[in-house]
Design an enzyme around this catalytic site. Structure first.
Site, mmCIF file in Angstrom:
data_model
loop_
_atom_site.group_PDB
_atom_site.id
_atom_site.type_symbol
_atom_site.label_atom_id
_atom_site.label_comp_id
_atom_site.label_asym_id
_atom_site.label_seq_id
_atom_site.Cartn_x
_atom_site.Cartn_y
_atom_site.Cartn_z
ATOM 1 N N VAL A 15 0.815 -0.367 -0.097
ATOM 2 C CA VAL A 15 -0.177 -0.205 -0.306
ATOM 3 C C VAL A 15 1.177 0.919 -0.149
ATOM 4 O O VAL A 15 0.851 2.671 -1.380
ATOM 5 C CB VAL A 15 -0.985 0.051 1.250
ATOM 6 N N LYS A 107 -7.510 -2.148 9.872
ATOM 7 C CA LYS A 107 -8.616 -1.786 10.192
ATOM 8 C C LYS A 107 -8.219 -2.846 11.527
ATOM 9 O O LYS A 107 -9.224 -2.612 12.665
ATOM 10 C CB LYS A 107 -9.160 -2.762 9.349
ATOM 11 N N GLY A 189 0.495 -15.840 -2.837
ATOM 12 C CA GLY A 189 0.588 -14.401 -2.512
ATOM 13 C C GLY A 189 -0.573 -14.129 -2.211
ATOM 14 O O GLY A 189 -1.008 -13.199 -1.649
ATOM 15 N N GLU A 192 -2.658 -13.249 3.802
ATOM 16 C CA GLU A 192 -2.708 -12.354 4.966
ATOM 17 C C GLU A 192 -1.426 -13.317 5.350
ATOM 18 O O GLU A 192 -1.580 -14.690 5.237
ATOM 19 C CB GLU A 192 -3.194 -12.518 5.971
ATOM 20 N N ASP A 203 -10.080 -11.143 9.839
ATOM 21 C CA ASP A 203 -10.112 -9.380 8.906
ATOM 22 C C ASP A 203 -10.797 -8.489 8.475
ATOM 23 O O ASP A 203 -12.138 -7.804 8.211
ATOM 24 C CB ASP A 203 -9.184 -9.607 7.514
ATOM 25 N N LYS A 207 -13.093 -5.152 9.569
ATOM 26 C CA LYS A 207 -14.002 -3.689 8.500
ATOM 27 C C LYS A 207 -15.455 -3.870 9.294
ATOM 28 O O LYS A 207 -15.877 -3.096 8.562
ATOM 29 C CB LYS A 207 -13.902 -5.041 7.631
HETATM 30 P P1 NAP Z 1 3.771 -4.784 3.716
HETATM 31 O O1 NAP Z 1 3.570 -4.617 2.404
HETATM 32 O O2 NAP Z 1 3.399 -5.721 4.598
HETATM 33 O O3 NAP Z 1 3.921 -3.224 4.229
HETATM 34 C C1 NAP Z 1 4.269 -2.932 5.615
HETATM 35 C C2 NAP Z 1 4.855 -1.917 5.492
HETATM 36 O O4 NAP Z 1 5.415 -1.537 6.696
HETATM 37 C C3 NAP Z 1 6.552 -2.690 5.223
HETATM 38 O O5 NAP Z 1 7.179 -1.332 3.710
HETATM 39 C C4 NAP Z 1 7.243 -2.300 6.332
HETATM 40 O O6 NAP Z 1 9.275 -2.509 6.115
HETATM 41 C C5 NAP Z 1 6.718 -1.660 7.634
HETATM 42 N N1 NAP Z 1 7.100 -1.745 8.640
HETATM 43 C C6 NAP Z 1 6.994 -2.695 9.235
HETATM 44 N N2 NAP Z 1 6.792 -2.576 10.792
HETATM 45 C C7 NAP Z 1 7.269 -1.576 10.687
HETATM 46 C C8 NAP Z 1 8.105 -1.217 11.978
HETATM 47 N N3 NAP Z 1 7.961 -0.970 12.779
HETATM 48 N N4 NAP Z 1 8.870 0.381 11.774
HETATM 49 C C9 NAP Z 1 8.994 0.471 10.027
HETATM 50 N N5 NAP Z 1 8.159 0.373 9.332
HETATM 51 C C10 NAP Z 1 7.424 -1.337 9.342
HETATM 52 O O7 NAP Z 1 1.637 -4.429 4.398
HETATM 53 P P2 NAP Z 1 0.770 -3.392 3.254
HETATM 54 O O8 NAP Z 1 0.230 -5.034 2.389
HETATM 55 O O9 NAP Z 1 0.807 -2.928 2.447
HETATM 56 O O10 NAP Z 1 -0.381 -3.412 4.177
HETATM 57 C C11 NAP Z 1 -0.370 -2.211 4.608
HETATM 58 C C12 NAP Z 1 -1.773 -1.345 6.108
HETATM 59 O O11 NAP Z 1 -3.306 -1.282 4.730
HETATM 60 C C13 NAP Z 1 -2.139 -2.880 6.427
HETATM 61 O O12 NAP Z 1 -2.911 -2.508 7.271
HETATM 62 C C14 NAP Z 1 -3.411 -4.253 5.695
HETATM 63 O O13 NAP Z 1 -4.071 -4.056 6.914
HETATM 64 C C15 NAP Z 1 -3.872 -2.417 4.853
HETATM 65 N N6 NAP Z 1 -4.166 -2.734 3.766
HETATM 66 C C16 NAP Z 1 -3.604 -3.318 3.381
HETATM 67 C C17 NAP Z 1 -4.442 -3.803 1.462
HETATM 68 C C18 NAP Z 1 -3.473 -4.730 0.777
HETATM 69 O O14 NAP Z 1 -4.547 -4.608 -0.697
HETATM 70 N N7 NAP Z 1 -2.136 -4.897 1.074
HETATM 71 C C19 NAP Z 1 -5.832 -3.583 1.488
HETATM 72 C C20 NAP Z 1 -6.320 -3.078 2.878
HETATM 73 C C21 NAP Z 1 -5.410 -2.214 3.844
HETATM 74 P P3 NAP Z 1 9.366 -3.180 5.560
HETATM 75 O O15 NAP Z 1 9.161 -2.862 3.957
HETATM 76 O O16 NAP Z 1 10.992 -2.638 5.297
HETATM 77 O O17 NAP Z 1 9.535 -4.610 5.547
HETATM 78 N N1 HSE Z 2 -6.453 -10.004 2.991
HETATM 79 C C1 HSE Z 2 -7.626 -8.883 2.913
HETATM 80 C C2 HSE Z 2 -8.564 -9.594 1.433
HETATM 81 C C3 HSE Z 2 -6.890 -8.153 2.660
HETATM 82 O O1 HSE Z 2 -8.266 -11.108 1.045
HETATM 83 O O2 HSE Z 2 -9.672 -8.919 1.291
HETATM 84 C C4 HSE Z 2 -7.405 -6.538 2.183
HETATM 85 O O3 HSE Z 2 -8.037 -6.457 3.964
#
Ligand code: NAP
Ligand code: HSE
Length: 428
Positions: A15, A107, A189, A192, A203, A207
């Site tokens: 994100v 969330k 992939g 989660e 999850d 929401k």
């Molecule tokens: P992600 O790909 O795992 O990225 C997490 C990021 O946070 C990484 O860049 C990581 O650093 C950084 N991070 C983790 N712990 C940290 C710390 N202690 N200090 C500083 N940085 C730290 O996660 P994501 O999928 O982008 O999700 C991020 C948020 O969005 C979550 O709350 C998730 O629930 C929400 N979300 C995600 C999606 C989706 O489609 N992915 C959809 C809706 C909501 P590194 O990269 O260096 O490891």
């Molecule tokens: N794991 C979640 C999903 C990502 O499949 O919808 C977004 O929250």
């Protein structure tokens, strides 16, 4: 020229990197739309050297997300790390303490700490915006909190986890058992890091807890959600449900009843011809119902870099434009504590059982249901395999307590083999 809005972005994963990409690509468009430049002052993640597919060299770096939130050149803290506690919550609190607005996609944090964070934010005239936290790219937080502000919301319902919908629809399309499709989704992939968050319904329940608060003016109450994941949904049930005209979905439902707030996240049957029944793959769908507007159906990508970053940008633009508002649609100190409804509204149920090939077996099943007060609407028996026949029953509306009573009584009939399955059929 108007003052720039200066962002500090913590989290540069799927994100976060997506947000940086849009901010870079659409800088001129965003400035035109909001009337001021939106700039990134500083960023933070765990690894400073990881290639994130986007040029980050012009931004200041902080190892510590709390230090990032506290920087003088950061107006808005954008939390995209995730996790209900830990650095995400600590840095969010640090930003609010200094009177800074927060945008988050988290969330889990809001479902567990939303009320306390909202109280802190509003005491300091700050906003917390979280469009991306529910259903990714679908603007459901805005729809509920703003678009339906003139309605008494009567029900919120939907498929809020794309991974579960992918697994269930793939099982049906390929005729594969749950374990095989789970392994496939994990390999691709799609799940989660902790897959239980997806398949355990957690999850999606996070929401739903957020949407309930917005819809019903109650404090976020994740613990009040009746929660069941998809792990026990079998290919036999998916096939049998399809034969009776239904699809199985991990469905979230929130409704205020005379008995309290009913919040459920569980596998349910929906008619295959309904919009929810037609939902394929990793897509999300939310149905909102209001007394004035009737039913609204929102459908779109619930996850992924582009859709989720799109939602984050909508929040950033709101702040740039000066659109503020309460965190959960009304001042946090007016949100009421939700009393969970201790029983579900009556519904029709789908029952599947394996019946032994004995004279009077079907009559015994019908008698047990009758004694439990459960009326049969439709029934289908298939040919015997190894002296047992699969039987499907769709009941008229009844209570879960009566269904449980009947399930327990089947044990004493000596004609039902194994454990019968009972799934709620949701009216959509
Ligand atoms: P992600 O790909 O795992 O990225 C997490 C990021 O946070 C990484 O860049 C990581 O650093 C950084 N991070 C983790 N712990 C940290 C710390 N202690 N200090 C500083 N940085 C730290 O996660 P994501 O999928 O982008 O999700 C991020 C948020 O969005 C979550 O709350 C998730 O629930 C929400 N979300 C995600 C999606 C989706 O489609 N992915 C959809 C809706 C909501 P590194 O990269 O260096 O490891
Ligand atoms: N794991 C979640 C999903 C990502 O499949 O919808 C977004 O929250």
């Amino acid at each position: 020229m108007s003052q720039p809005l200066r962002l500090g972005i913590a989290g540069l994963g799927t994100v976060g990197a997506g947000v940086v990409q849009i901010l870079r690509k659409q800088a001129a468009l965003l400035e035109t739309r909001t009337g001021r430049p939106i700039v990134i002052s500083a960023i933070s993640a765990r690894s400073r050297t990881k290639d994130r597919g986007v040029n980050l060299t012009s931004y200041a770096w902080e190892d510590d997300p709390i230090a990032l939130a506290q920087r003088d050149d950061v107006d808005v803290f954008v939390e995209l790390m995730g996790g209900e506690d830990g650095p995400a919550k600590a840095a969010t609190e640090a930003a609010l303490e200094l009177g800074k607005d927060v945008v988050t996609a988290n969330k889990a944090m809001l479902a567990m700490h939303g009320q306390a964070l909202a109280v802190t934010a509003e005491a300091r005239n700050c906003v917390i915006k979280y469009e991306a936290a529910v259903a990714g790219g679908i603007p459901v937080v805005k729809a509920l909190g703003e678009g339906l502000a003139g309605n008494e919301v009567t029900r919120v319902m939907g498929v809020m986890n794309g991974s579960c919908n992918y697994i269930l629809t793939r099982m049906e399309d390929a005729g594969l058992p749950y374990a095989d499709v789970f392994a496939e989704a994990d390999g691709l992939g799609y799940l989660e890091a902790d897959p239980q968050l997806d398949v355990g319904g957690i999850d999606a329940a996070h929401k739903l807890a957020i949407l309930s608060s917005l819809a019903f003016g109650t404090q976020v109450n994740f613990a009040g959600i009746e929660l069941e994941g998809i792990e026990r949904v079998s290919i036999e049930d998916i096939t049998a449900a399809a034969d009776m005209g239904y699809k199985i979905k991990l469905l979230g439902v929130a409704q205020m009843t005379g008995r309290g707030l009913e919040q459920r996240m569980q596998p349910c049957l929906v008619p295959e011809t309904s919009p929810l029944g037609q939902l394929q793959g990793g897509t999300n769908m939310i149905l909102l119902e209001g007394d004035a507007v009737g039913q609204i159906v929102l459908r779109g990508a619930g996850a992924g870099a582009g859709p989720t970053a799109s939602a984050v940008l909508s929040d950033i633009c709101d702040i740039a434009r000066g659109y503020r508002g309460s965190v959960f649609g009304q001042p946090a100190n007016t949100l009421t504590a939700a009393t969970p409804a201790l029983s579900q509204r009556p519904a029709a149920y789908y029952l599947r059982m394996s019946l032994k090939d004995k004279p009077g077996a079907l009559a015994k099943v019908a008698a047990v249901l009758g004694e439990a007060g459960v009326s049969i609407d439709r029934m289908r028996q298939y040919g015997h395999i190894d002296d047992c026949a699969p039987v499907l029953i769709v009941t008229h509306k009844t209570t879960r307590a009566d269904i449980d009573h009947a399930l327990a009584a089947f044990d004493n009939t000596s004609v039902v083999a194994g454990d019968p399955v009972a799934l709620r059929i949701e009216e959509v």
